[in-house]
Design a protein around this motif. Structure first.
Motif, PDB file in Angstrom:
ATOM      1  N   ILE A   7       8.533   5.144  -9.562  1.00 14.78           N
ATOM      2  CA  ILE A   7       9.199   5.731  -8.401  1.00 14.78           C
ATOM      3  C   ILE A   7       9.173   4.746  -7.237  1.00 14.78           C
ATOM      4  N   ASP A   8      10.257   4.711  -6.506  1.00 12.79           N
ATOM      5  CA  ASP A   8      10.319   3.872  -5.305  1.00 12.79           C
ATOM      6  C   ASP A   8       9.665   4.650  -4.162  1.00 12.79           C
ATOM      7  N   GLY A  47      14.013   0.412  -1.903  1.00 11.01           N
ATOM      8  CA  GLY A  47      15.012   0.004  -2.878  1.00 11.01           C
ATOM      9  C   GLY A  47      14.454  -0.699  -4.089  1.00 11.01           C
ATOM     10  N   TYR A  48      13.114  -0.852  -4.171  1.00  8.62           N
ATOM     11  CA  TYR A  48      12.501  -1.598  -5.257  1.00  8.62           C
ATOM     12  C   TYR A  48      11.341  -0.782  -5.842  1.00  8.62           C
ATOM     13  N   ILE A  49      11.448  -0.454  -7.117  1.00  3.29           N
ATOM     14  CA  ILE A  49      10.478   0.421  -7.770  1.00  3.29           C
ATOM     15  C   ILE A  49       9.212  -0.327  -8.170  1.00  3.29           C
ATOM     16  N   THR A  96       0.813  -1.228   0.000  1.00  2.00           N
ATOM     17  CA  THR A  96       0.000   0.000   0.000  1.00  2.00           C
ATOM     18  C   THR A  96       0.839   1.269   0.000  1.00  2.00           C
ATOM     19  N   LYS A  97       2.132   1.132   0.276  1.00  3.27           N
ATOM     20  CA  LYS A  97       3.005   2.314   0.293  1.00  3.27           C
ATOM     21  C   LYS A  97       3.562   2.635  -1.086  1.00  3.27           C
ATOM     22  N   GLU A  98       3.252   1.777  -2.062  1.00  3.48           N
ATOM     23  CA  GLU A  98       3.777   1.953  -3.415  1.00  3.48           C
ATOM     24  C   GLU A  98       2.655   2.365  -4.364  1.00  3.48           C
ATOM     25  N   ILE A  99       2.893   3.384  -5.174  1.00  2.00           N
ATOM     26  CA  ILE A  99       1.931   3.823  -6.186  1.00  2.00           C
ATOM     27  C   ILE A  99       2.242   3.078  -7.480  1.00  2.00           C
ATOM     28  N   PRO A 100       1.312   2.248  -7.957  1.00  2.00           N
ATOM     29  CA  PRO A 100       1.604   1.395  -9.125  1.00  2.00           C
ATOM     30  C   PRO A 100       1.925   2.207 -10.386  1.00  2.00           C
TER      31      PRO A 100
END
Length: 547
Positions: A105-106, A111-113, A97-101
Motif C-alpha cells: 500500500i502507498d 505515488g510509490y508503494i 517512516t510514513k511507509e509500512i514495509p
C-alpha cells in the motif's frame, strides 16, 4: 555511457590499451572484513599532515568536528542500486517512516508503494527490472531511421529540422562507435585465450599456484623468454591493480563479457527491455508513477560503492569509514542501468529525492546525448527551489568538456551556470604528474573541482569491500564533504555549500599529464577552481561563514 558508464570498462583492461567507458573501474572485492579497514582509505588523509592529496577528513574530525553536534541530513544517491543488507550501510539507510514495509500500500500517498529506503525507476510492477539498456545514441538512431527514412536536410519539414540534426549527429557517432566496439570485441576475445595459456604455463614453470607480485619478483629463471613474461605480467598487474594473475584473468574475462554486452545490448537497435518490463511511455516526461521498490535489482555494485564513500558507518569498528557520520542517511534512487540512463528517469529521480527530504543528491552517471534535456533542467531548477545541492561526476572519457558534450550538463541550455550543481573530476593519491586521473574529463569552465577518484576503497555487495576508480568515486567524495558541512552547519544553503567547497579546494600547481594526451599542464588550469576538495579547510570556512 552511464555509470560512467555503468562500469563498462574495468581498469583491468588498461593493459589492453582500451579506453574506459565507465565512470567506475573495478577491482576484485575483498572478503568480509574481520575489523576496521579504514587504513586503506588514502583519500581521508590530509595534504599537510600526511603529504597525501586527500580531503583531510580524519584531521577535520579530530581537530574540529569532535566539539560540534551534527544534525540529520539525507543524501540521495541516483545510481544502479544498493545492497541494503550490507553491514556497513544498513545502519545509515534513509527510512521512510510514513511507509509500512511490505503491505503493498502507498501509505504516505506519494505515488510509490513501499518505498521504504528509496525507489527504483527501472523496475516493473511485476517485480522484474531493467538491467542492460541501450546507449542514448542507439535510441535516437533507431527512432530516426524510421522517422526520417529518405529525408535530407533540404526535404525535412521546418518543424523537424532540430530533431533531424540531432539524428544525423547521433547516426555519425553511432556508426563510428559500432565499428570501434566491433573491432575491440575481436581484440579482447583474441587476448583471453593466450593470456589464460600464459598464466597456466608460468604457474607450471615457476612451480606455484599463485602468481602474485611476491611470487613473480622472487622467480628464479635463466630463460630469457620467462624473464620477459614475468616482467610483462608484473607490468600488467601494476597497470590494472590486479592482486595476482588469476585476478588479472578475471578482469579480462569480465571485460570480454562487457564488450559483448555493448554489442548485443547497448548498440543493438532492436533491443528495448523497457517496453516489456516497465511498460511506461518513455517519451512522456510528465509521467511520474512507475517502477518498483527493488533497490538491489540486477547489479548494485556501483551504487553500493558510491553510498559507502559518502556515509558508511563510522563508529562500528568494521570495514570502512564513510566521509559523513551519523546522523547522515543514504536514500537510494535507482535510475541508472547498464547502458545510458534516460532523461525522464533522471528528472523523476531528482524530484523524488527532493520531495522526500534530500538536501544533497549524488549523480555518478553521464552520457553523450540528452534528447529530453529540458526535463532534466526543470528538475535542476526544482531542486534549487528546495535548496538541494546536486553533485555530478564529470565523466571518464578523458575529454575536455569545453569541447565535448557530457550530460547532464554543467550549464543550462541558455548557457547560464547551474547555481546548485557541482561537477567533479577525479584526482589520484600522489601530488605528481598523475595527480589528474588519466581517465578523468576536465574543463576550465565545466568542471568545478577535482576530488580523489583513484583506488577508492569502499563497500561492495555481500558485505565485501574493494577498490574502484572513476569520477563516479570523486563525486561521492565531494557529496560526502557537502553532507558533513550541511550536518554540522545546517543553515548553509545549496549555494553556500557549492561556494565553500570550491573556495576551500586546495589549489595545486603541479605539472600533470593532460588526460588523453601527451601534453603536460598546470593542474590548476584543468578546472574552475584548479583544486582538490578539502574537508578540513571547508569546515574552517563554514565556521567563519556561520559565525
Amino acid at each position: 555511457m552511464t555509470i560512467f558508464p555503468s562500469r563498462r570498462w574495468p581498469v583491468a583492461l588498461a593493459f589492453l590499451a582500451l579506453p574506459s567507458a565507465s565512470f567506475a573501474q573495478s577491482a576484485a572485492p575483498t572478503p568480509p572484513p574481520a575489523g576496521d579497514q579504514s587504513a586503506a582509505q588514502w583519500y581521508l588523509k590530509d595534504p599537510q599532515l600526511d603529504q597525501v592529496p586527500g580531503i583531510g577528513a580524519n584531521r577535520a574530525y579530530t581537530e574540529i568536528l569532535k566539539n560540534l553536534v551534527p544534525t540529520p541530513v539525507i543524501v540521495a544517491v541516483i545510481d544502479s542500486g544498493i545492497d541494503t543488507a550490507h553491514v556497513d550501510l544498513k545502519p545509515v539507510l534513509w527510512r521512510n517512516t510514513k511507509e509500512i514495509p511490505g503491505n503493498g500500500i502507498d501509505d504516505d500517498k506519494n505515488g510509490y508503494i513501499d518505498d521504504v529506503h528509496g525507489w527504483n525507476f527501472l523496475g516493473g510492477a511485476d517485480g522484474r527490472n531493467v538491467g542492460a539498456e541501450t546507449l542514448e545514441m542507439t535510441r535516437i538512431v533507431a527512432a530516426g531511421r524510421k522517422r526520417f527514412s529518405g529525408k535530407t536536410a533540404a526535404t525535412v519539414k521546418a518543424a523537424d529540422k532540430a530533431d533531424f540534426a540531432l539524428y544525423q549527429k547521433a547516426e555519425k557517432a553511432y556508426t563510428a562507435r559500432l565499428k570501434e566496439e566491433t573491432e575491440r570485441n575481436k581484440e579482447v576475445e583474441s587476448m583471453a585465450g593466450p593470456l589464460t595459456m600464459m598464466v597456466q604455463s608460468m604457474k607450471q614453470a615457476l612451480g606455484t599456484e599463485k602468481l602474485d607480485t611476491t611470487a613473480l619478483k622472487s622467480a628464479k629463471t635463466d630463460d630469457p623468454n620467462m624473464k620477459r613474461a614475468v616482467a610483462g605480467m608484473l607490468d600488467m598487474m601494476r597497470q590494472t591493480g590486479a592482486s595476482d594473475a588469476d585476478d588479472l584473468l578475471k578482469q579480462l574475462n569480465d571485460g570480454v563479457k562487457q564488450e559483448r554486452s555493448m554489442l548485443d545490448n547497448s548498440l543493438n537497435l532492436n533491443f528495448n527491455p523497457r517496453a516489456d518490463i516497465i511498460k511506461d511511455n518513455p517519451d512522456d516526461v510528465n509521467q511520474r508513477n512507475y517502477g518498483n521498490n527493488d533497490l538491489y535489482a540486477t547489479d548494485p555494485l556501483h551504487g553500493t560503492h558510491v553510498a559507502g564513500i559518502i556515509a558508511a558507518a563510522r563508529d562500528n569498528n568494521l570495514g570502512i569509514q564513510g566521509i559523513a557520520g551519523d546522523p547522515v542517511r543514504i536514500m537510494m534512487v535507482r535510475a541508472v542501468p547498464d547502458g545510458d540512463e534516460r532523461d525522464k528517469d533522471i528528472a523523476n529521480a531528482i524530484r523524488y529525492a527532493v520531495d522526500n527530504g534530500a538536501s544533497i543528491i549524488n549523480m555518478s552517471f553521464g552520457k553523450e546525448f540528452s534528447p529530453q534535456r529540458p526535463a532534466v533542467e526543470a528538475a535542476y531548477k526544482y531542486a534549487a527551489t528546495k535548496n538541494v545541492l546536486l553533485v555530478h561526476a564529470a565523466g571518464n572519457e578523458n575529454h575536455n568538456l569545453d569541447l565535448e558534450d557530457n550530460y547532464p550538463a554543467s550549464f543550462y541550455l541558455n548557457k547560464g551556470v547551474v547555481p546548485n550543481l557541482l561537477t567533479v573530476g577525479a584526482s589520484g593519491p600522489k601530488d605528481n604528474a598523475a595527480l589528474t586521473a588519466d581517465f578523468s574529463n576536465y574543463s576550465k569552465k565545466g568542471v568545478d573541482v577535482f576530488a580523489p577518484g583513484v583506488a577508492i576503497y569502499s563497500t561492495l555487495p555481500g558485505s565485501t569491500y574493494g577498490n574502484e576508480s572513476g569520477t563516479s568515486m570523486a563525486a561521492p567524495v565531494t557529496a560526502g564533504v557537502a553532507a558533513v558541512l550541511k550536518s554540522y552547519f545546517p543553515k548553509l544553503t545549496a549555494a553556500d555549500l557549492k561556494r565553500i567547497i570550491m573556495q576551500s579546494a586546495q589549489v595545486h600547481h603541479t605539472k600533470v599529464h593532460v588526460p588523453g594526451t601527451e601534453k603536460e599542464a598546470d593542474f590548476s588550469t584543468l578546472s574552475v577552481t584548479g583544486g582538490v576538495v578539502d574537508l578540513y579547510e571547508a569546515v574552517k570556512l563554514a565556521q567563519k561563514a556561520t559565525m
